[in-house]
Design a protein around this motif. Structure first.
Motif, PDB file in Angstrom:
ATOM      1  N   UNK A 197      -4.665   6.956   6.030  1.00  0.00           N
ATOM      2  CA  UNK A 197      -4.030   8.145   5.891  1.00  0.00           C
ATOM      3  C   UNK A 197      -2.650   8.286   4.854  1.00  0.00           C
ATOM      4  N   UNK A 198      -2.825   9.805   4.855  1.00  0.00           N
ATOM      5  CA  UNK A 198      -2.293   9.670   2.716  1.00  0.00           C
ATOM      6  C   UNK A 198      -1.623  11.376   3.301  1.00  0.00           C
ATOM      7  N   UNK A 199      -0.740  11.578   2.305  1.00  0.00           N
ATOM      8  CA  UNK A 199      -0.186  12.766   2.183  1.00  0.00           C
ATOM      9  C   UNK A 199      -0.916  13.471   0.645  1.00  0.00           C
ATOM     10  N   UNK A 200      -1.833  13.751  -0.551  1.00  0.00           N
ATOM     11  CA  UNK A 200      -2.000  13.898  -1.442  1.00  0.00           C
ATOM     12  C   UNK A 200      -1.723  14.959  -1.701  1.00  0.00           C
ATOM     13  N   UNK A 201      -1.690  15.857  -1.096  1.00  0.00           N
ATOM     14  CA  UNK A 201      -1.461  17.319  -1.785  1.00  0.00           C
ATOM     15  C   UNK A 201      -0.619  17.491  -3.362  1.00  0.00           C
ATOM     16  N   UNK A 209      -7.191  -5.212   8.021  1.00  0.00           N
ATOM     17  CA  UNK A 209      -5.627  -5.552   8.242  1.00  0.00           C
ATOM     18  C   UNK A 209      -5.288  -5.866   6.807  1.00  0.00           C
ATOM     19  N   UNK A 210      -6.104  -6.194   5.767  1.00  0.00           N
ATOM     20  CA  UNK A 210      -5.364  -6.945   4.341  1.00  0.00           C
ATOM     21  C   UNK A 210      -5.927  -6.448   3.138  1.00  0.00           C
ATOM     22  N   UNK A 211      -6.340  -5.325   3.748  1.00  0.00           N
ATOM     23  CA  UNK A 211      -6.803  -4.381   2.534  1.00  0.00           C
ATOM     24  C   UNK A 211      -5.135  -3.249   2.374  1.00  0.00           C
ATOM     25  N   UNK A 212      -4.944  -3.050   1.138  1.00  0.00           N
ATOM     26  CA  UNK A 212      -4.553  -2.214   0.097  1.00  0.00           C
ATOM     27  C   UNK A 212      -5.061  -1.098  -1.004  1.00  0.00           C
ATOM     28  N   UNK A 213      -5.328  -0.013  -0.874  1.00  0.00           N
ATOM     29  CA  UNK A 213      -5.275   0.785  -1.640  1.00  0.00           C
ATOM     30  C   UNK A 213      -3.914   0.927  -3.191  1.00  0.00           C
ATOM     31  N   UNK A 214      -4.769   0.830  -3.663  1.00  0.00           N
ATOM     32  CA  UNK A 214      -3.066   1.223  -4.550  1.00  0.00           C
ATOM     33  C   UNK A 214      -3.079   2.877  -5.862  1.00  0.00           C
ATOM     34  N   UNK A 215      -2.899   3.931  -4.761  1.00  0.00           N
ATOM     35  CA  UNK A 215      -2.779   4.561  -5.915  1.00  0.00           C
ATOM     36  C   UNK A 215      -2.190   4.839  -7.107  1.00  0.00           C
ATOM     37  N   UNK A 216      -3.330   5.481  -8.663  1.00  0.00           N
ATOM     38  CA  UNK A 216      -2.891   5.852  -9.489  1.00  0.00           C
ATOM     39  C   UNK A 216      -2.605   6.838 -10.321  1.00  0.00           C
ATOM     40  N   UNK A 217      -1.899   7.627 -11.271  1.00  0.00           N
ATOM     41  CA  UNK A 217      -2.226   8.418 -12.209  1.00  0.00           C
ATOM     42  C   UNK A 217      -2.798   7.623 -13.655  1.00  0.00           C
ATOM     43  N   UNK A 252      -0.583   4.129 -14.547  1.00  0.00           N
ATOM     44  CA  UNK A 252       0.413   4.247 -13.776  1.00  0.00           C
ATOM     45  C   UNK A 252       0.112   3.777 -12.276  1.00  0.00           C
ATOM     46  N   UNK A 253       1.026   3.330 -11.918  1.00  0.00           N
ATOM     47  CA  UNK A 253       0.953   2.265 -10.312  1.00  0.00           C
ATOM     48  C   UNK A 253       1.971   3.919  -9.957  1.00  0.00           C
ATOM     49  N   UNK A 254       0.838   4.788  -8.911  1.00  0.00           N
ATOM     50  CA  UNK A 254       1.979   5.675  -7.877  1.00  0.00           C
ATOM     51  C   UNK A 254       3.005   4.833  -7.022  1.00  0.00           C
ATOM     52  N   UNK A 255       1.857   3.718  -5.915  1.00  0.00           N
ATOM     53  CA  UNK A 255       2.314   3.919  -5.014  1.00  0.00           C
ATOM     54  C   UNK A 255       1.150   2.939  -4.290  1.00  0.00           C
ATOM     55  N   UNK A 256       1.321   2.565  -3.435  1.00  0.00           N
ATOM     56  CA  UNK A 256       0.278   2.410  -2.239  1.00  0.00           C
ATOM     57  C   UNK A 256       0.006   2.500  -0.953  1.00  0.00           C
ATOM     58  N   UNK A 257      -1.470   2.619  -0.468  1.00  0.00           N
ATOM     59  CA  UNK A 257      -1.795   3.164   0.697  1.00  0.00           C
ATOM     60  C   UNK A 257      -2.428   2.403   1.279  1.00  0.00           C
ATOM     61  N   UNK A 258      -1.630   1.745   2.855  1.00  0.00           N
ATOM     62  CA  UNK A 258      -2.416   0.851   3.805  1.00  0.00           C
ATOM     63  C   UNK A 258      -2.718   0.990   4.857  1.00  0.00           C
ATOM     64  N   UNK A 259      -3.999   0.561   6.046  1.00  0.00           N
ATOM     65  CA  UNK A 259      -4.467   1.287   6.774  1.00  0.00           C
ATOM     66  C   UNK A 259      -3.363   1.132   7.708  1.00  0.00           C
TER      67      UNK A 259
END
Length: 161
Positions: A6-10, A80-88, A141-148
């Motif tokens: 899930x992600x709010x990327x608007x 369950x052990x994966x993470x996505x790092x959202x960056x600019x 630049x790291x913005x945040x992380x997204x987890x399943x």
């Protein structure tokens, strides 16, 4: 158990562009993603990204604008052990690497380029999705992380079971 990403990327940070399917324009800043493990994500959050020693495009930080692609990494690792790092990312000067054996495929950074971009469906990536490689981690630049998130299981009448 099934998971969703899930992600709010608007809402984009000021001055940041959505990459879309078009090639990145040199000098612009884009939202991108990096898939990794929870443990590696903690390290990246604490100390920042580090350049890989190699890869399809040589050394650099590998990113994608496709959340679905990033969520697959590391491949063959439990979801369950994966993470996505959202960056600019300020991509700087970009080179397009659109076929295997491109003369600058692994050495583009030595020719004044800051980022390399593999277009979708060009035959270089098995998934057909795009790939980005950034030479200097300071451009990220790291913005945040997204987890399943676990998907709730529902019975025939909407009751959870």
């Amino acid at each position: 158990m099934q998971y969703q990403w899930a992600e709010d990327d608007f809402h984009l940070p000021a001055g940041v562009f959505r990459l879309g399917l078009a090639e990145p324009e040199s000098g612009r800043t884009y939202i991108m993603y990096h898939g990794t493990t929870r443990q590696a994500a903690q390290s990246i959050l604490a100390t920042g990204f580090r350049r890989s020693k190699g890869g399809m495009l040589g050394p650099g930080v590998y990113l994608t604008r496709d959340l679905e692609k990033a969520s697959r990494y590391p491949i063959d690792h439990p979801v369950w052990d994966r993470v996505v790092i959202r960056v600019k990312v300020n991509v700087g000067k970009v080179i397009i690497i659109n076929h295997q054996g491109h003369q600058l495929q692994k050495c583009w950074q030595h020719y004044g380029y800051d980022s390399a971009w593999v277009p979708p469906m060009c035959g270089m990536v098995k998934s057909g999705l795009e790939e980005n490689c950034v030479w200097d981690p300071n451009r990220i630049d790291i913005i945040d992380t997204i987890k399943p998130q676990p998907v709730p299981r529902h019975g025939a009448c909407g009751d959870m079971w």
